[in-house]
Scaffold this motif. Structure first.
Motif, PDB file in Angstrom:
ATOM      1  N   TYR A 123       3.105   2.523  -0.395  1.00 61.20           N
ATOM      2  CA  TYR A 123       1.797   3.136  -0.154  1.00 61.20           C
ATOM      3  C   TYR A 123       0.688   2.276  -0.752  1.00 61.20           C
ATOM      4  O   TYR A 123       0.875   1.619  -1.790  1.00 61.20           O
ATOM      5  CB  TYR A 123       1.738   4.525  -0.792  1.00 61.20           C
ATOM      6  CG  TYR A 123       2.593   5.563  -0.111  1.00 61.20           C
ATOM      7  CD1 TYR A 123       2.050   6.433   0.823  1.00 61.20           C
ATOM      8  CD2 TYR A 123       3.947   5.678  -0.414  1.00 61.20           C
ATOM      9  CE1 TYR A 123       2.836   7.403   1.449  1.00 61.20           C
ATOM     10  CE2 TYR A 123       4.739   6.643   0.208  1.00 61.20           C
ATOM     11  CZ  TYR A 123       4.168   7.497   1.138  1.00 61.20           C
ATOM     12  OH  TYR A 123       4.951   8.460   1.751  1.00 61.20           O
ATOM     13  N   MET A 124      -0.482   2.314  -0.106  1.00 60.76           N
ATOM     14  CA  MET A 124      -1.649   1.662  -0.676  1.00 60.76           C
ATOM     15  C   MET A 124      -1.983   2.305  -2.014  1.00 60.76           C
ATOM     16  O   MET A 124      -1.869   3.527  -2.173  1.00 60.76           O
ATOM     17  CB  MET A 124      -2.838   1.785   0.262  1.00 60.76           C
ATOM     18  CG  MET A 124      -2.702   0.996   1.561  1.00 60.76           C
ATOM     19  SD  MET A 124      -2.616  -0.798   1.322  1.00 60.76           S
ATOM     20  CE  MET A 124      -0.836  -1.064   1.216  1.00 60.76           C
ATOM     21  N   SER A 125      -2.398   1.478  -2.981  1.00 62.55           N
ATOM     22  CA  SER A 125      -2.539   1.995  -4.336  1.00 62.55           C
ATOM     23  C   SER A 125      -3.711   1.365  -5.074  1.00 62.55           C
ATOM     24  O   SER A 125      -4.123   0.235  -4.780  1.00 62.55           O
ATOM     25  CB  SER A 125      -1.243   1.713  -5.114  1.00 62.55           C
ATOM     26  OG  SER A 125      -1.366   2.084  -6.465  1.00 62.55           O
ATOM     27  N   SER A 126      -4.230   2.098  -6.046  1.00 64.72           N
ATOM     28  CA  SER A 126      -5.128   1.510  -7.028  1.00 64.72           C
ATOM     29  C   SER A 126      -4.303   0.492  -7.834  1.00 64.72           C
ATOM     30  O   SER A 126      -3.075   0.630  -7.961  1.00 64.72           O
ATOM     31  CB  SER A 126      -5.661   2.588  -7.975  1.00 64.72           C
ATOM     32  OG  SER A 126      -6.386   3.551  -7.253  1.00 64.72           O
ATOM     33  N   PRO A 127      -4.954  -0.555  -8.376  1.00 66.25           N
ATOM     34  CA  PRO A 127      -6.407  -0.768  -8.466  1.00 66.25           C
ATOM     35  C   PRO A 127      -7.008  -1.552  -7.307  1.00 66.25           C
ATOM     36  O   PRO A 127      -8.044  -2.196  -7.505  1.00 66.25           O
ATOM     37  CB  PRO A 127      -6.510  -1.568  -9.767  1.00 66.25           C
ATOM     38  CG  PRO A 127      -5.271  -2.416  -9.764  1.00 66.25           C
ATOM     39  CD  PRO A 127      -4.194  -1.556  -9.166  1.00 66.25           C
ATOM     40  N   ASN A 128      -6.384  -1.539  -6.126  1.00 67.63           N
ATOM     41  CA  ASN A 128      -7.009  -2.214  -4.989  1.00 67.63           C
ATOM     42  C   ASN A 128      -8.435  -1.718  -4.798  1.00 67.63           C
ATOM     43  O   ASN A 128      -8.690  -0.512  -4.818  1.00 67.63           O
ATOM     44  CB  ASN A 128      -6.213  -1.955  -3.703  1.00 67.63           C
ATOM     45  CG  ASN A 128      -4.849  -2.620  -3.731  1.00 67.63           C
ATOM     46  OD1 ASN A 128      -4.600  -3.517  -4.524  1.00 67.63           O
ATOM     47  ND2 ASN A 128      -3.970  -2.169  -2.848  1.00 67.63           N
ATOM     48  N   ALA A 129      -9.343  -2.640  -4.543  1.00 67.84           N
ATOM     49  CA  ALA A 129     -10.745  -2.265  -4.382  1.00 67.84           C
ATOM     50  C   ALA A 129     -10.980  -1.493  -3.096  1.00 67.84           C
ATOM     51  O   ALA A 129     -11.778  -0.548  -3.046  1.00 67.84           O
ATOM     52  CB  ALA A 129     -11.627  -3.512  -4.420  1.00 67.84           C
ATOM     53  N   THR A 130     -10.283  -1.889  -2.031  1.00 62.00           N
ATOM     54  CA  THR A 130     -10.512  -1.278  -0.718  1.00 62.00           C
ATOM     55  C   THR A 130      -9.316  -0.462  -0.260  1.00 62.00           C
ATOM     56  O   THR A 130      -9.448   0.710   0.104  1.00 62.00           O
ATOM     57  CB  THR A 130     -10.815  -2.369   0.329  1.00 62.00           C
ATOM     58  OG1 THR A 130     -11.955  -3.122  -0.097  1.00 62.00           O
ATOM     59  CG2 THR A 130     -11.096  -1.742   1.693  1.00 62.00           C
ATOM     60  N   TYR A 131      -8.144  -1.060  -0.284  1.00 64.14           N
ATOM     61  CA  TYR A 131      -6.959  -0.400   0.265  1.00 64.14           C
ATOM     62  C   TYR A 131      -6.219   0.323  -0.857  1.00 64.14           C
ATOM     63  O   TYR A 131      -5.255  -0.192  -1.433  1.00 64.14           O
ATOM     64  CB  TYR A 131      -6.094  -1.429   1.001  1.00 64.14           C
ATOM     65  CG  TYR A 131      -6.848  -2.030   2.155  1.00 64.14           C
ATOM     66  CD1 TYR A 131      -7.087  -1.287   3.310  1.00 64.14           C
ATOM     67  CD2 TYR A 131      -7.411  -3.301   2.063  1.00 64.14           C
ATOM     68  CE1 TYR A 131      -7.836  -1.807   4.357  1.00 64.14           C
ATOM     69  CE2 TYR A 131      -8.156  -3.827   3.103  1.00 64.14           C
ATOM     70  CZ  TYR A 131      -8.367  -3.069   4.242  1.00 64.14           C
ATOM     71  OH  TYR A 131      -9.123  -3.583   5.270  1.00 64.14           O
ATOM     72  N   ASN A 132      -6.693   1.538  -1.127  1.00 62.62           N
ATOM     73  CA  ASN A 132      -6.115   2.355  -2.179  1.00 62.62           C
ATOM     74  C   ASN A 132      -5.939   3.783  -1.687  1.00 62.62           C
ATOM     75  O   ASN A 132      -6.319   4.125  -0.561  1.00 62.62           O
ATOM     76  CB  ASN A 132      -6.987   2.319  -3.437  1.00 62.62           C
ATOM     77  CG  ASN A 132      -8.433   2.687  -3.142  1.00 62.62           C
ATOM     78  OD1 ASN A 132      -8.712   3.709  -2.518  1.00 62.62           O
ATOM     79  ND2 ASN A 132      -9.366   1.837  -3.581  1.00 62.62           N
ATOM     80  N   GLU A 133      -5.363   4.654  -2.527  1.00 58.65           N
ATOM     81  CA  GLU A 133      -5.057   6.014  -2.102  1.00 58.65           C
ATOM     82  C   GLU A 133      -6.300   6.886  -1.964  1.00 58.65           C
ATOM     83  O   GLU A 133      -6.277   7.904  -1.262  1.00 58.65           O
ATOM     84  CB  GLU A 133      -4.058   6.669  -3.058  1.00 58.65           C
ATOM     85  CG  GLU A 133      -4.537   6.795  -4.480  1.00 58.65           C
ATOM     86  CD  GLU A 133      -4.172   5.602  -5.345  1.00 58.65           C
ATOM     87  OE1 GLU A 133      -3.675   5.811  -6.457  1.00 58.65           O
ATOM     88  OE2 GLU A 133      -4.385   4.446  -4.899  1.00 58.65           O
ATOM     89  N   GLN A 134      -7.394   6.489  -2.609  1.00 54.64           N
ATOM     90  CA  GLN A 134      -8.633   7.258  -2.472  1.00 54.64           C
ATOM     91  C   GLN A 134      -9.283   7.017  -1.112  1.00 54.64           C
ATOM     92  O   GLN A 134      -9.693   7.955  -0.421  1.00 54.64           O
ATOM     93  CB  GLN A 134      -9.619   6.899  -3.595  1.00 54.64           C
ATOM     94  CG  GLN A 134      -9.252   7.422  -4.971  1.00 54.64           C
ATOM     95  CD  GLN A 134      -8.157   6.590  -5.624  1.00 54.64           C
ATOM     96  OE1 GLN A 134      -8.075   5.372  -5.396  1.00 54.64           O
ATOM     97  NE2 GLN A 134      -7.307   7.236  -6.412  1.00 54.64           N
ATOM     98  N   ASN A 135      -9.367   5.762  -0.718  1.00 52.64           N
ATOM     99  CA  ASN A 135      -9.992   5.424   0.563  1.00 52.64           C
ATOM    100  C   ASN A 135      -9.075   5.725   1.748  1.00 52.64           C
ATOM    101  O   ASN A 135      -9.557   6.081   2.831  1.00 52.64           O
ATOM    102  CB  ASN A 135     -10.386   3.949   0.586  1.00 52.64           C
ATOM    103  CG  ASN A 135     -11.499   3.619  -0.386  1.00 52.64           C
ATOM    104  OD1 ASN A 135     -12.254   4.510  -0.793  1.00 52.64           O
ATOM    105  ND2 ASN A 135     -11.611   2.365  -0.780  1.00 52.64           N
TER     106      ASN A 135
END
Length: 447
Positions: free
Chosen positions: A131-143
Protein backbone atom coordinates in the motif's frame (compact mmCIF):
# COMPACT_ATOMS: atom_id res chain seq x y z
CA UNK A 1 4.33 -25.77 -37.68
CA UNK A 2 3.11 -23.59 -34.83
CA UNK A 3 -0.23 -25.30 -34.40
CA UNK A 4 0.85 -28.76 -33.17
CA UNK A 5 -1.41 -29.92 -30.34
CA UNK A 6 0.45 -31.48 -27.45
CA UNK A 7 -2.05 -34.18 -26.50
CA UNK A 8 -2.55 -35.22 -30.10
CA UNK A 9 1.22 -35.30 -30.55
CA UNK A 10 1.68 -37.56 -27.56
CA UNK A 11 -0.95 -40.05 -28.71
CA UNK A 12 0.23 -40.12 -32.32
CA UNK A 13 3.87 -40.49 -31.41
CA UNK A 14 3.60 -42.94 -28.55
CA UNK A 15 1.22 -45.31 -30.34
CA UNK A 16 -0.20 -47.73 -27.81
CA UNK A 17 1.60 -45.84 -25.04
CA UNK A 18 -0.94 -43.00 -25.07
CA UNK A 19 -1.20 -43.08 -21.31
CA UNK A 20 2.44 -41.97 -20.90
CA UNK A 21 2.73 -39.16 -18.40
CA UNK A 22 2.63 -35.71 -19.94
CA UNK A 23 4.98 -32.92 -19.02
CA UNK A 24 3.54 -30.77 -16.24
CA UNK A 25 4.02 -27.04 -15.98
CA UNK A 26 6.47 -26.26 -13.13
CA UNK A 27 5.22 -24.88 -9.82
CA UNK A 28 6.94 -21.97 -8.11
CA UNK A 29 8.15 -22.26 -4.50
CA UNK A 30 7.18 -19.15 -2.49
CA UNK A 31 9.09 -17.93 0.57
CA UNK A 32 8.38 -15.99 3.74
CA UNK A 33 8.73 -12.23 3.52
CA UNK A 34 11.92 -10.96 5.14
CA UNK A 35 13.29 -7.44 4.83
CA UNK A 36 16.92 -7.08 3.80
CA UNK A 37 17.12 -10.44 2.01
CA UNK A 38 17.74 -10.66 -1.76
CA UNK A 39 14.63 -12.14 -3.38
CA UNK A 40 12.56 -12.04 -6.54
CA UNK A 41 9.15 -10.37 -6.31
CA UNK A 42 6.29 -12.37 -7.82
CA UNK A 43 2.84 -11.09 -8.82
CA UNK A 44 0.54 -13.99 -7.95
CA UNK A 45 -2.41 -13.04 -10.16
CA UNK A 46 -0.47 -12.60 -13.39
CA UNK A 47 2.08 -15.33 -12.67
CA UNK A 48 4.88 -12.91 -13.60
CA UNK A 49 7.88 -11.39 -11.83
CA UNK A 50 8.63 -7.78 -10.94
CA UNK A 51 10.99 -6.34 -13.55
CA UNK A 52 11.77 -3.29 -15.67
CA UNK A 53 10.57 -2.48 -19.18
CA UNK A 54 7.97 -0.49 -21.13
CA UNK A 55 8.60 3.30 -21.01
CA UNK A 56 12.33 4.11 -21.12
CA UNK A 57 13.06 0.48 -20.35
CA UNK A 58 12.94 1.32 -16.64
CA UNK A 59 9.22 1.41 -15.91
CA UNK A 60 8.07 -0.92 -13.16
CA UNK A 61 6.64 -3.93 -14.97
CA UNK A 62 6.03 -7.67 -14.73
CA UNK A 63 7.54 -10.31 -16.97
CA UNK A 64 8.69 -13.92 -17.24
CA UNK A 65 12.08 -13.02 -15.76
CA UNK A 66 12.56 -10.78 -12.75
CA UNK A 67 15.06 -8.44 -11.12
CA UNK A 68 16.84 -9.26 -7.87
CA UNK A 69 15.19 -7.16 -5.13
CA UNK A 70 15.50 -6.23 -1.48
CA UNK A 71 12.85 -4.76 0.80
CA UNK A 72 14.33 -2.22 3.19
CA UNK A 73 12.51 -1.32 6.39
CA UNK A 74 12.08 2.36 7.15
CA UNK A 75 13.79 3.16 10.44
CA UNK A 76 11.40 2.99 13.36
CA UNK A 77 8.72 0.98 11.56
CA UNK A 78 7.87 -2.71 11.19
CA UNK A 79 5.83 -2.68 8.01
CA UNK A 80 6.86 0.42 5.98
CA UNK A 81 9.44 -0.52 3.36
CA UNK A 82 11.19 0.73 0.25
CA UNK A 83 12.19 -1.55 -2.62
CA UNK A 84 15.65 -1.64 -4.14
CA UNK A 85 16.35 -3.62 -7.28
CA UNK A 86 19.25 -4.52 -9.52
CA UNK A 87 18.55 -2.81 -12.87
CA UNK A 88 19.87 -4.48 -16.01
CA UNK A 89 19.16 -1.38 -18.07
CA UNK A 90 21.30 0.70 -15.72
CA UNK A 91 24.28 -1.63 -15.81
CA UNK A 92 23.30 -4.02 -12.99
CA UNK A 93 23.25 -1.12 -10.52
CA UNK A 94 21.22 -1.41 -7.32
CA UNK A 95 18.62 1.37 -7.50
CA UNK A 96 15.40 2.28 -5.71
CA UNK A 97 11.84 2.00 -7.04
CA UNK A 98 9.76 5.18 -6.85
CA UNK A 99 6.28 6.43 -7.76
CA UNK A 100 5.55 9.37 -10.00
CA UNK A 101 2.88 10.96 -12.23
CA UNK A 102 -0.51 9.21 -11.97
CA UNK A 103 1.00 6.50 -9.80
CA UNK A 104 3.47 5.29 -12.40
CA UNK A 105 6.35 3.25 -11.02
CA UNK A 106 10.00 3.32 -12.12
CA UNK A 107 12.92 1.21 -10.95
CA UNK A 108 15.82 3.67 -11.30
CA UNK A 109 15.49 6.09 -8.40
CA UNK A 110 17.72 6.52 -5.36
CA UNK A 111 17.26 6.09 -1.64
CA UNK A 112 16.75 9.86 -1.42
CA UNK A 113 14.02 9.98 -4.09
CA UNK A 114 10.55 11.13 -3.13
CA UNK A 115 7.66 8.65 -2.95
CA UNK A 116 9.55 5.41 -2.39
CA UNK A 117 7.69 3.94 0.60
CA UNK A 118 5.04 1.21 0.81
CA UNK A 119 3.28 -0.52 3.67
CA UNK A 120 3.53 -4.32 3.52
CA UNK A 121 0.30 -6.05 4.68
CA UNK A 122 0.19 -9.89 4.79
CA UNK A 123 -2.82 -11.50 3.11
CA UNK A 124 -1.96 -15.21 3.38
CA UNK A 125 0.73 -17.69 4.33
CA UNK A 126 3.20 -16.24 1.81
CA UNK A 127 1.27 -13.43 0.13
CA UNK A 128 1.00 -9.72 0.87
CA UNK A 129 -0.10 -6.40 -0.56
CA UNK A 130 1.90 -3.18 -0.92
CA UNK A 131 0.00 0.00 0.00
CA UNK A 132 1.02 3.60 -0.55
CA UNK A 133 2.39 4.96 2.70
CA UNK A 134 3.75 7.93 4.58
CA UNK A 135 6.22 9.59 4.58
CA UNK A 136 5.69 9.83 0.82
CA UNK A 137 4.89 13.43 -0.02
CA UNK A 138 2.29 12.61 -2.67
CA UNK A 139 1.57 8.89 -2.80
CA UNK A 140 0.51 8.15 0.75
CA UNK A 141 -2.52 6.78 2.60
CA UNK A 142 -3.93 10.25 3.27
CA UNK A 143 -4.03 11.33 -0.37
CA UNK A 144 -4.88 7.88 -1.75
CA UNK A 145 -6.60 5.73 0.89
CA UNK A 146 -6.27 2.02 0.11
CA UNK A 147 -4.04 2.54 -2.96
CA UNK A 148 -1.96 -0.54 -3.80
CA UNK A 149 0.81 -1.55 -6.19
CA UNK A 150 -0.26 -4.03 -8.84
CA UNK A 151 -1.25 -4.68 -12.43
CA UNK A 152 -4.43 -3.17 -13.83
CA UNK A 153 -5.96 -5.60 -16.34
CA UNK A 154 -9.10 -3.53 -17.02
CA UNK A 155 -9.83 -3.68 -20.77
CA UNK A 156 -6.35 -5.10 -21.42
CA UNK A 157 -5.39 -8.52 -20.04
CA UNK A 158 -1.92 -8.23 -21.62
CA UNK A 159 -0.88 -5.12 -19.66
CA UNK A 160 2.47 -5.48 -17.89
CA UNK A 161 3.04 -2.00 -16.43
CA UNK A 162 2.68 -1.49 -12.69
CA UNK A 163 0.41 1.07 -11.08
CA UNK A 164 0.47 2.36 -7.50
CA UNK A 165 -3.11 3.62 -7.42
CA UNK A 166 -5.20 0.45 -7.49
CA UNK A 167 -8.03 0.53 -4.95
CA UNK A 168 -10.53 -2.22 -4.16
CA UNK A 169 -13.34 0.33 -4.00
CA UNK A 170 -12.69 1.38 -7.61
CA UNK A 171 -12.11 -2.07 -9.11
CA UNK A 172 -14.41 -2.36 -12.17
CA UNK A 173 -14.80 -6.13 -11.98
CA UNK A 174 -13.60 -9.33 -10.34
CA UNK A 175 -9.85 -10.01 -10.51
CA UNK A 176 -9.17 -6.89 -12.57
CA UNK A 177 -6.54 -5.53 -10.18
CA UNK A 178 -3.72 -7.99 -9.52
CA UNK A 179 -2.31 -6.77 -6.20
CA UNK A 180 -1.24 -10.00 -4.45
CA UNK A 181 2.55 -10.38 -4.17
CA UNK A 182 4.98 -12.98 -2.87
CA UNK A 183 8.73 -13.37 -2.71
CA UNK A 184 10.90 -16.15 -4.12
CA UNK A 185 14.41 -17.03 -2.98
CA UNK A 186 17.13 -16.86 -5.66
CA UNK A 187 17.79 -20.62 -5.61
CA UNK A 188 14.09 -21.39 -6.09
CA UNK A 189 13.81 -18.71 -8.77
CA UNK A 190 16.76 -20.14 -10.71
CA UNK A 191 15.37 -23.67 -10.41
CA UNK A 192 11.97 -22.47 -11.64
CA UNK A 193 13.54 -20.74 -14.64
CA UNK A 194 15.42 -23.91 -15.57
CA UNK A 195 12.30 -26.02 -15.14
CA UNK A 196 10.29 -23.60 -17.29
CA UNK A 197 12.92 -23.77 -20.03
CA UNK A 198 12.78 -27.55 -19.82
CA UNK A 199 8.98 -27.59 -19.97
CA UNK A 200 8.92 -25.22 -22.96
CA UNK A 201 11.57 -27.32 -24.68
CA UNK A 202 9.34 -30.37 -24.20
CA UNK A 203 6.36 -28.55 -25.75
CA UNK A 204 8.50 -27.44 -28.67
CA UNK A 205 9.78 -30.99 -29.18
CA UNK A 206 6.19 -32.30 -29.16
CA UNK A 207 5.25 -29.89 -31.95
CA UNK A 208 8.21 -30.94 -34.07
CA UNK A 209 7.60 -34.64 -33.42
CA UNK A 210 4.01 -34.27 -34.55
CA UNK A 211 5.12 -32.67 -37.80
CA UNK A 212 7.86 -35.25 -38.36
CA UNK A 213 5.41 -38.11 -37.75
CA UNK A 214 3.02 -36.54 -40.24
CA UNK A 215 5.81 -36.56 -42.83
CA UNK A 216 6.63 -40.20 -42.14
CA UNK A 217 10.07 -39.53 -40.64
CA UNK A 218 11.60 -41.99 -38.17
CA UNK A 219 11.69 -40.11 -34.87
CA UNK A 220 11.34 -43.07 -32.50
CA UNK A 221 14.51 -42.21 -30.55
CA UNK A 222 13.48 -38.59 -30.15
CA UNK A 223 9.94 -39.64 -29.16
CA UNK A 224 11.44 -41.74 -26.37
CA UNK A 225 13.19 -38.65 -25.02
CA UNK A 226 9.90 -36.79 -24.94
CA UNK A 227 8.07 -39.74 -23.35
CA UNK A 228 10.54 -39.71 -20.46
CA UNK A 229 9.42 -36.81 -18.28
CA UNK A 230 12.74 -37.05 -16.42
CA UNK A 231 14.66 -36.02 -19.54
CA UNK A 232 16.99 -33.09 -18.96
CA UNK A 233 16.95 -29.81 -20.81
CA UNK A 234 20.11 -30.85 -22.65
CA UNK A 235 18.50 -34.14 -23.75
CA UNK A 236 15.36 -32.37 -24.94
CA UNK A 237 17.38 -29.80 -26.87
CA UNK A 238 19.47 -32.55 -28.44
CA UNK A 239 16.32 -34.40 -29.55
CA UNK A 240 14.85 -31.13 -30.81
CA UNK A 241 18.00 -30.53 -32.84
CA UNK A 242 17.82 -34.01 -34.32
CA UNK A 243 14.18 -33.62 -35.39
CA UNK A 244 14.84 -30.13 -36.68
CA UNK A 245 17.64 -31.42 -38.89
CA UNK A 246 15.36 -34.12 -40.32
CA UNK A 247 12.58 -31.65 -41.01
CA UNK A 248 14.97 -29.10 -42.47
CA UNK A 249 16.54 -31.60 -44.86
CA UNK A 250 13.09 -32.60 -46.07
CA UNK A 251 11.85 -29.01 -46.14
CA UNK A 252 14.73 -27.44 -48.09
CA UNK A 253 15.74 -30.24 -50.43
CA UNK A 254 14.54 -28.29 -53.48
CA UNK A 255 15.84 -24.89 -52.37
CA UNK A 256 17.92 -22.74 -54.70
CA UNK A 257 18.52 -19.10 -55.49
CA UNK A 258 15.55 -19.35 -57.86
CA UNK A 259 13.49 -21.23 -55.29
CA UNK A 260 14.30 -19.70 -51.88
CA UNK A 261 12.76 -21.41 -48.86
CA UNK A 262 11.71 -19.48 -45.76
CA UNK A 263 13.07 -21.45 -42.78
CA UNK A 264 12.35 -18.82 -40.12
CA UNK A 265 9.79 -20.94 -38.26
CA UNK A 266 12.22 -23.86 -38.05
CA UNK A 267 15.11 -21.99 -36.51
CA UNK A 268 14.20 -18.53 -35.16
CA UNK A 269 12.28 -18.22 -31.89
CA UNK A 270 9.89 -15.27 -31.66
CA UNK A 271 10.88 -13.59 -34.94
CA UNK A 272 7.93 -11.17 -34.97
CA UNK A 273 7.34 -10.51 -31.25
CA UNK A 274 3.85 -11.99 -31.68
CA UNK A 275 3.34 -12.39 -27.93
CA UNK A 276 4.74 -8.93 -27.17
CA UNK A 277 7.75 -10.36 -25.34
CA UNK A 278 11.47 -10.89 -25.93
CA UNK A 279 11.50 -14.67 -25.53
CA UNK A 280 14.26 -16.35 -27.53
CA UNK A 281 16.46 -13.26 -27.75
CA UNK A 282 19.60 -12.63 -25.71
CA UNK A 283 21.63 -9.58 -24.78
CA UNK A 284 19.98 -6.18 -24.59
CA UNK A 285 16.24 -6.13 -23.97
CA UNK A 286 14.20 -3.80 -26.22
CA UNK A 287 11.09 -1.89 -25.26
CA UNK A 288 7.96 -3.81 -26.30
CA UNK A 289 4.52 -2.23 -26.00
CA UNK A 290 2.43 -5.11 -24.70
CA UNK A 291 -0.21 -2.65 -23.53
CA UNK A 292 -1.20 -1.77 -27.10
CA UNK A 293 -0.36 -5.18 -28.61
CA UNK A 294 2.00 -3.64 -31.20
CA UNK A 295 4.14 -6.76 -31.72
CA UNK A 296 7.32 -4.84 -32.51
CA UNK A 297 10.38 -3.64 -30.57
CA UNK A 298 12.42 -0.49 -30.10
CA UNK A 299 15.70 0.81 -28.72
CA UNK A 300 15.66 4.52 -27.90
CA UNK A 301 18.67 6.68 -27.05
CA UNK A 302 20.84 3.73 -26.03
CA UNK A 303 23.54 1.35 -27.20
CA UNK A 304 22.53 -2.29 -27.46
CA UNK A 305 23.26 -5.75 -28.80
CA UNK A 306 20.35 -8.19 -29.16
CA UNK A 307 20.97 -11.57 -30.72
CA UNK A 308 19.86 -15.18 -31.04
CA UNK A 309 22.00 -18.29 -31.52
CA UNK A 310 20.63 -20.74 -34.09
CA UNK A 311 21.70 -24.37 -34.43
CA UNK A 312 21.24 -27.41 -36.67
CA UNK A 313 21.09 -25.41 -39.90
CA UNK A 314 21.68 -27.31 -43.15
CA UNK A 315 24.85 -26.34 -44.98
CA UNK A 316 24.35 -23.71 -47.63
CA UNK A 317 23.67 -20.08 -48.36
CA UNK A 318 21.22 -18.02 -46.31
CA UNK A 319 19.73 -14.57 -46.49
CA UNK A 320 18.92 -12.82 -43.21
CA UNK A 321 16.20 -10.16 -43.43
CA UNK A 322 14.83 -7.68 -40.91
CA UNK A 323 12.14 -5.03 -41.08
CA UNK A 324 13.31 -1.91 -39.30
CA UNK A 325 14.88 1.54 -39.42
CA UNK A 326 17.31 3.84 -37.65
CA UNK A 327 16.75 7.54 -36.98
CA UNK A 328 20.05 9.35 -36.40
CA UNK A 329 18.99 11.52 -33.47
CA UNK A 330 15.96 13.74 -33.04
CA UNK A 331 13.80 14.58 -36.04
CA UNK A 332 15.67 17.80 -36.87
CA UNK A 333 19.27 16.50 -36.71
CA UNK A 334 18.26 13.30 -38.52
CA UNK A 335 16.75 15.32 -41.37
CA UNK A 336 19.80 17.59 -41.49
CA UNK A 337 22.12 14.58 -41.87
CA UNK A 338 19.85 13.25 -44.62
CA UNK A 339 19.73 16.51 -46.59
CA UNK A 340 23.39 17.51 -46.24
CA UNK A 341 24.68 14.14 -47.40
CA UNK A 342 26.31 13.00 -44.14
CA UNK A 343 23.68 10.45 -43.16
CA UNK A 344 25.66 7.40 -44.28
CA UNK A 345 28.42 8.23 -41.78
CA UNK A 346 26.00 8.23 -38.82
CA UNK A 347 24.01 5.08 -39.57
CA UNK A 348 25.08 3.42 -36.33
CA UNK A 349 22.68 0.47 -36.06
CA UNK A 350 24.09 -2.70 -37.65
CA UNK A 351 22.37 -5.95 -38.68
CA UNK A 352 24.81 -8.84 -38.37
CA UNK A 353 25.21 -12.59 -38.66
CA UNK A 354 28.13 -14.67 -37.37
CA UNK A 355 29.02 -18.22 -38.36
CA UNK A 356 32.23 -20.23 -38.13
CA UNK A 357 34.10 -17.23 -36.72
CA UNK A 358 33.14 -14.85 -39.54
CA UNK A 359 30.72 -11.93 -39.14
CA UNK A 360 28.78 -10.35 -41.99
CA UNK A 361 27.21 -6.93 -41.41
CA UNK A 362 25.05 -4.30 -43.04
CA UNK A 363 23.80 -0.96 -41.70
CA UNK A 364 20.15 -0.75 -40.75
CA UNK A 365 18.33 1.46 -43.23
CA UNK A 366 17.48 5.09 -42.52
CA UNK A 367 14.02 6.14 -41.42
CA UNK A 368 13.93 8.16 -44.64
CA UNK A 369 14.86 5.32 -47.01
CA UNK A 370 11.78 4.39 -49.01
CA UNK A 371 9.56 6.54 -46.79
CA UNK A 372 6.41 7.89 -48.50
CA UNK A 373 6.00 11.49 -49.60
CA UNK A 374 2.28 11.38 -48.86
CA UNK A 375 0.77 10.62 -45.47
CA UNK A 376 -0.47 7.17 -44.56
CA UNK A 377 -3.05 8.81 -42.33
CA UNK A 378 -2.09 7.06 -39.10
CA UNK A 379 -1.67 8.51 -35.63
CA UNK A 380 1.93 9.22 -34.72
CA UNK A 381 3.35 9.95 -38.17
CA UNK A 382 5.01 13.29 -38.90
CA UNK A 383 6.00 15.29 -41.98
CA UNK A 384 9.80 15.51 -41.83
CA UNK A 385 11.31 17.31 -44.81
CA UNK A 386 10.01 15.69 -47.99
CA UNK A 387 8.92 12.53 -46.22
CA UNK A 388 6.21 11.22 -43.95
CA UNK A 389 7.75 9.01 -41.28
CA UNK A 390 6.60 7.27 -38.09
CA UNK A 391 7.31 9.00 -34.80
CA UNK A 392 5.87 6.43 -32.36
CA UNK A 393 5.89 2.67 -31.92
CA UNK A 394 2.25 2.47 -33.01
CA UNK A 395 2.91 4.48 -36.18
CA UNK A 396 5.92 2.22 -36.87
CA UNK A 397 3.67 -0.83 -36.61
CA UNK A 398 1.36 0.73 -39.21
CA UNK A 399 4.29 1.48 -41.53
CA UNK A 400 5.64 -2.03 -41.12
CA UNK A 401 2.22 -3.48 -41.89
CA UNK A 402 2.10 -1.32 -45.02
CA UNK A 403 5.37 -2.86 -46.21
CA UNK A 404 7.87 -0.10 -45.48
CA UNK A 405 11.42 -0.56 -44.17
CA UNK A 406 12.07 -4.03 -45.56
CA UNK A 407 15.42 -3.16 -47.19
CA UNK A 408 17.62 -4.80 -44.56
CA UNK A 409 19.30 -8.02 -45.61
CA UNK A 410 22.61 -9.82 -45.85
CA UNK A 411 23.82 -13.14 -47.27
CA UNK A 412 26.23 -15.65 -45.82
CA UNK A 413 27.23 -19.31 -46.04
CA UNK A 414 26.78 -21.71 -43.13
CA UNK A 415 29.04 -24.75 -43.03
CA UNK A 416 28.95 -25.82 -39.37
CA UNK A 417 25.22 -25.72 -38.65
CA UNK A 418 25.55 -22.71 -36.33
CA UNK A 419 24.55 -19.11 -36.85
CA UNK A 420 24.18 -16.08 -34.57
CA UNK A 421 21.85 -13.36 -35.86
CA UNK A 422 21.53 -9.96 -34.26
CA UNK A 423 21.23 -6.19 -34.29
CA UNK A 424 23.61 -3.88 -32.43
CA UNK A 425 24.63 -0.27 -31.94
CA UNK A 426 27.73 0.94 -30.09
CA UNK A 427 27.46 4.71 -30.75
CA UNK A 428 24.56 6.85 -29.60
CA UNK A 429 23.41 10.13 -31.09
CA UNK A 430 21.18 12.00 -28.66
CA UNK A 431 17.59 10.71 -28.94
CA UNK A 432 18.39 8.28 -31.76
CA UNK A 433 15.84 5.58 -32.39
CA UNK A 434 15.70 2.02 -33.71
CA UNK A 435 12.52 0.11 -34.56
CA UNK A 436 12.55 -3.55 -35.57
CA UNK A 437 10.20 -6.40 -36.42
CA UNK A 438 9.81 -9.51 -38.58
CA UNK A 439 13.13 -11.30 -38.67
CA UNK A 440 13.36 -13.74 -41.58
CA UNK A 441 15.83 -16.46 -42.48
CA UNK A 442 15.77 -17.62 -46.08
CA UNK A 443 17.61 -20.71 -47.37
CA UNK A 444 18.97 -20.41 -50.90
CA UNK A 445 20.36 -23.90 -51.37
CA UNK A 446 23.52 -25.82 -50.72
CA UNK A 447 25.27 -24.67 -53.90
Amino acid sequence: MKNGILTWAVCCLMGSNCLAQEWQKPQLQLADFEAGKTVYLYNVGTGLFYTEGNAWGTQGSVGNEGLPCRFNKRTGTDDVVSLSNQSKVKGQSWLTAYFTTNGGMYVDGSASSANIYMRMVPTGEHTFRLYMSSPNATYNEQNYPGAMVGVDLFENHTRTTLSALLMDAEQPGEDVYQTEWAVVLPADYNLFQTEMKTWKAALRLAELLAEAEEKGLDVSAESAVYANTESTLAELLSATGSVTRMLAEDYVKDASADNPIDVTALFVINPSYDNNDNEGWNGSVPTIDKLNNLQNAEFFNTNFDCYQNLENLPEGTYELRLQGFYRAGLEGPALEAKTNGTESSVMNAVLYATTNGKTTTTKLQSIFTGAPTTALGVDGEIHNGSWYVPNTMSASAAYFAAGYYKDNSLRLTVSNGQLCIGLRKSTTIRRDWVMLDNWQLIYLGKN
